[in-house]
Design an enzyme around this catalytic site. Structure first.
Site, PDB file in Angstrom:
ATOM      1  N   SER A  59       0.775  -1.182   0.157  1.00 30.93           N
ATOM      2  CA  SER A  59       0.213   0.081   0.109  1.00 30.93           C
ATOM      3  C   SER A  59       0.942   1.269   0.003  1.00 30.93           C
ATOM      4  O   SER A  59       0.223   2.281  -0.582  1.00 30.93           O
ATOM      5  CB  SER A  59      -0.834   0.122   1.171  1.00 30.93           C
ATOM      6  OG  SER A  59      -0.323  -0.256   2.503  1.00 30.93           O
ATOM      7  N   ASP A 114      -4.306   5.593  11.482  1.00 30.05           N
ATOM      8  CA  ASP A 114      -3.322   5.275  10.557  1.00 30.05           C
ATOM      9  C   ASP A 114      -2.098   6.293  10.401  1.00 30.05           C
ATOM     10  O   ASP A 114      -2.014   7.370  10.115  1.00 30.05           O
ATOM     11  CB  ASP A 114      -3.546   5.176   9.061  1.00 30.05           C
ATOM     12  CG  ASP A 114      -2.831   4.844   8.122  1.00 30.05           C
ATOM     13  OD1 ASP A 114      -1.663   4.693   8.216  1.00 30.05           O
ATOM     14  OD2 ASP A 114      -3.364   4.772   6.761  1.00 30.05           O
ATOM     15  N   HIS A 173       0.383   5.103   6.297  1.00 31.46           N
ATOM     16  CA  HIS A 173       0.607   5.901   5.248  1.00 31.46           C
ATOM     17  C   HIS A 173       0.503   7.379   5.136  1.00 31.46           C
ATOM     18  O   HIS A 173       0.757   8.005   6.327  1.00 31.46           O
ATOM     19  CB  HIS A 173      -0.960   5.420   4.493  1.00 31.46           C
ATOM     20  CG  HIS A 173      -0.877   3.980   4.455  1.00 31.46           C
ATOM     21  ND1 HIS A 173      -1.797   3.271   5.237  1.00 31.46           N
ATOM     22  CD2 HIS A 173      -0.486   3.200   3.550  1.00 31.46           C
ATOM     23  CE1 HIS A 173      -1.562   2.074   4.784  1.00 31.46           C
ATOM     24  NE2 HIS A 173      -0.954   1.877   3.739  1.00 31.46           N
TER      25      HIS A 173
END
Ligand SMILES: *[C@@H]1O[C@H](CO)[C@@H](O)[C@H](O)[C@H]1NC(C)=O
Ligand SMILES: *[C@@H]1O[C@H](CO)[C@@H](O)[C@H](O)[C@H]1NC(C)=O
Ligand SMILES: *[C@@H]1O[C@H](CO)[C@@H](O)[C@H](O)[C@H]1NC(C)=O
Length: 443
Positions: free
Chosen positions: A161, A411, A414
């Site tokens: 990702s 998160d 990311h």
């Protein structure tokens, strides 16, 4: 039904904290975060306090960088980029009033979890920084130049990702100049996609391959560990290698998961494989083997044909969890670290080092053929200094609309788009320009 899903890591955490492998300290949180994607419903019980505490020893936080107001507008001399050998990877983040090229409404390709502005992230200071290499100036991203360099070419992003995060940043910046058409999509969560820029007959694609080598990812239905075949490249992307002109590889975080490793058809060992009778071998040397298999396969398949391919390896991007990962404020910083405020160390440093070494090794091997070039996009330090650039709770829309809940998914791995990852692509463009100025035959 929901209550029936148990936390798949609970037992592993318990047994591992007893064993105290040095790398487990660094591995626990990313695993916890990644587990959100695979097992999105249950939270860890609050008694799992070793989880957040396990990383507190790698967090250094003291005084904050100078504020925006006290920093004069950028007026430094714009040294033109004429030295081909600038080290882009040492420098500092400095304030930049210009802000990003795009926003979450102008670009249609941002994954929801990274669309921080749309999700109500209230602060915007993190958008107004640029990377200043010590020795030179990093030009602002030029979509037109990039598209000219990839005219009639295919650039593929391959990995996990983080590869997708970098790809989406690039697409957003390019789409300020020319419109990409989505021409292909497949896989859950659109893990395989391809765009075409009609203006330049340029193709940009993304391939989901979190290990680059063949693997079976763990799932709710199957085993709760990954299986990796370290000597076999993943054909889901490698089958298209012949039509790629640029490949950007970005992997790392998935190697922290529980896994059993195979080599030459035999079990080599495993990582976190509680209940299986295999030797625990960690993940560092496994990452190295996976990368080596990948880079060697590119040389094998593309080097001998006199064909041309340029390969970029984006190095490991550190996570920035502080305190408890499932509480509000898991990555609360709103400004970058200053230079030397935070040192690169531990797992982040080790992962980067392995990747750099394998790229250097591949450069030597690839130079025998002339048509295959390798470069590391060594973003680990740039990334380390940007604790402010993650979605945190804004991975979901308006997480505090009903007040601050006891548990909040965060998160801190990311990057928000727009965000620091845009800089990775600015440096990528400089590498491409350098390659263009130094034709292969002279190397
Ligand atoms: C996004 O950019 C567009 C075009 O530059 C602009 O019209 C719009 O106001 C921006 N939106 C936000 C939320 O900044
Ligand atoms: C468009 O680009 C592809 C490579 O991505 C190339 O094979 C093809 O020949 C190009 N088409 C034209 C008309 O140049
Ligand atoms: C685990 O492997 C070792 C060495 O291969 C073997 O001696 C032992 O019997 C195995 N234990 C189990 C429970 O299978």
């Amino acid at each position: 039904m929901k209550m029936a899903i148990s936390n798949p890591y609970k037992d592993q955490f318990h047994s591992l904290t007893k064993k105290l492998f040095p790398w487990t300290l660094y591995a626990l949180l990313p695993i916890a975060l990644l587990s959100l994607y695979l097992y999105p419903l249950p939270f860890l019980p609050s008694t799992e306090s070793e989880l957040p505490h396990s990383t507190s020893n790698i967090i250094i936080s003291h005084s904050t960088p100078p504020s925006f107001a006290s920093t004069p507008p950028s007026s430094e001399k714009e040294n033109t980029f004429d030295t081909p050998s600038c080290d882009y990877f040492n420098g500092k983040w400095i304030r930049d009033r210009r802000g990003p090229l795009y926003n979450g409404t102008t670009c249609g390709t941002i994954k929801e979890g990274q669309n921080c502005i749309k999700h109500g992230r209230p602060d915007s200071g993190y958008l107004y920084w640029r990377w200043k290499p010590s020795e030179c100036k990093l030009p602002r991203f030029e979509p037109k130049t990039f598209l000219e360099l990839v005219e009639n070419k295919h650039i593929a992003f391959v990995g996990d990702s983080m590869a997708r995060n970098q790809l989406e940043s690039l697409l957003c910046m390019l789409s300020t100049f020319s419109n990409p058409n989505l021409v292909y999509t497949s896989g859950d969560d659109n893990k395989f996609r391809r765009w075409h820029f009609d203006s330049h007959n340029a193709t940009v694609s993304v391939y989901w391959s979190p290990f680059l080598v063949q693997g079976v990812e763990k799932s709710n239905e199957g085993p709760n560990h990954n299986k990796l075949y370290l000597d076999l490249v993943d054909e889901r992307w490698a089958k298209d290698m012949d039509e790629m002109d640029y490949v950007v590889l970005s992997i790392g975080h998935w190697f922290l998961h529980p896994a059993v490793y195979f080599e030459g058809g035999l079990v080599l060992g495993c990582h976190y494989c509680v209940g299986l009778n295999h030797t625990e071998i960690g993940f560092y040397e496994v990452l190295r083997k996976a990368l080596r298999t990948t880079l060697n396969s590119i040389i094998d398949r593309r080097g001998n044909k006199g064909s041309k391919i340029d390969v970029i390896v984006t190095t490991f991007s550190p996570a920035h969890f502080e305190g408890e990962w499932d509480k509000a404020g898991a990555c609360p910083k709103t400004k970058p670290y200053r230079d030397r405020e935070k040192e690169l160390e531990g797992m982040d440093s080790e992962m980067r080092k392995i990747e750099i070494e394998e790229v250097e090794d591949a450069k030597v091997k690839g130079s025998e053929f002339g048509g295959v070039r390798f470069e590391a996009l060594d973003v680990t330090k740039l990334a380390l200094l940007r604790p402010d650039g993650h979605p945190g709770p804004y991975m979901y829309p308006f997480p505090f609309a009903n007040g601050v809940q006891e548990r909040v998914q965060n998160d801190c791995v990311h990057w928000c788009l727009p965000g620091p990852v845009d800089t990775w692509n600015e440096i990528f463009l400089e590498i491409m320009k350098k390659w263009e100025d130094h034709p292969r035959t002279q190397e």
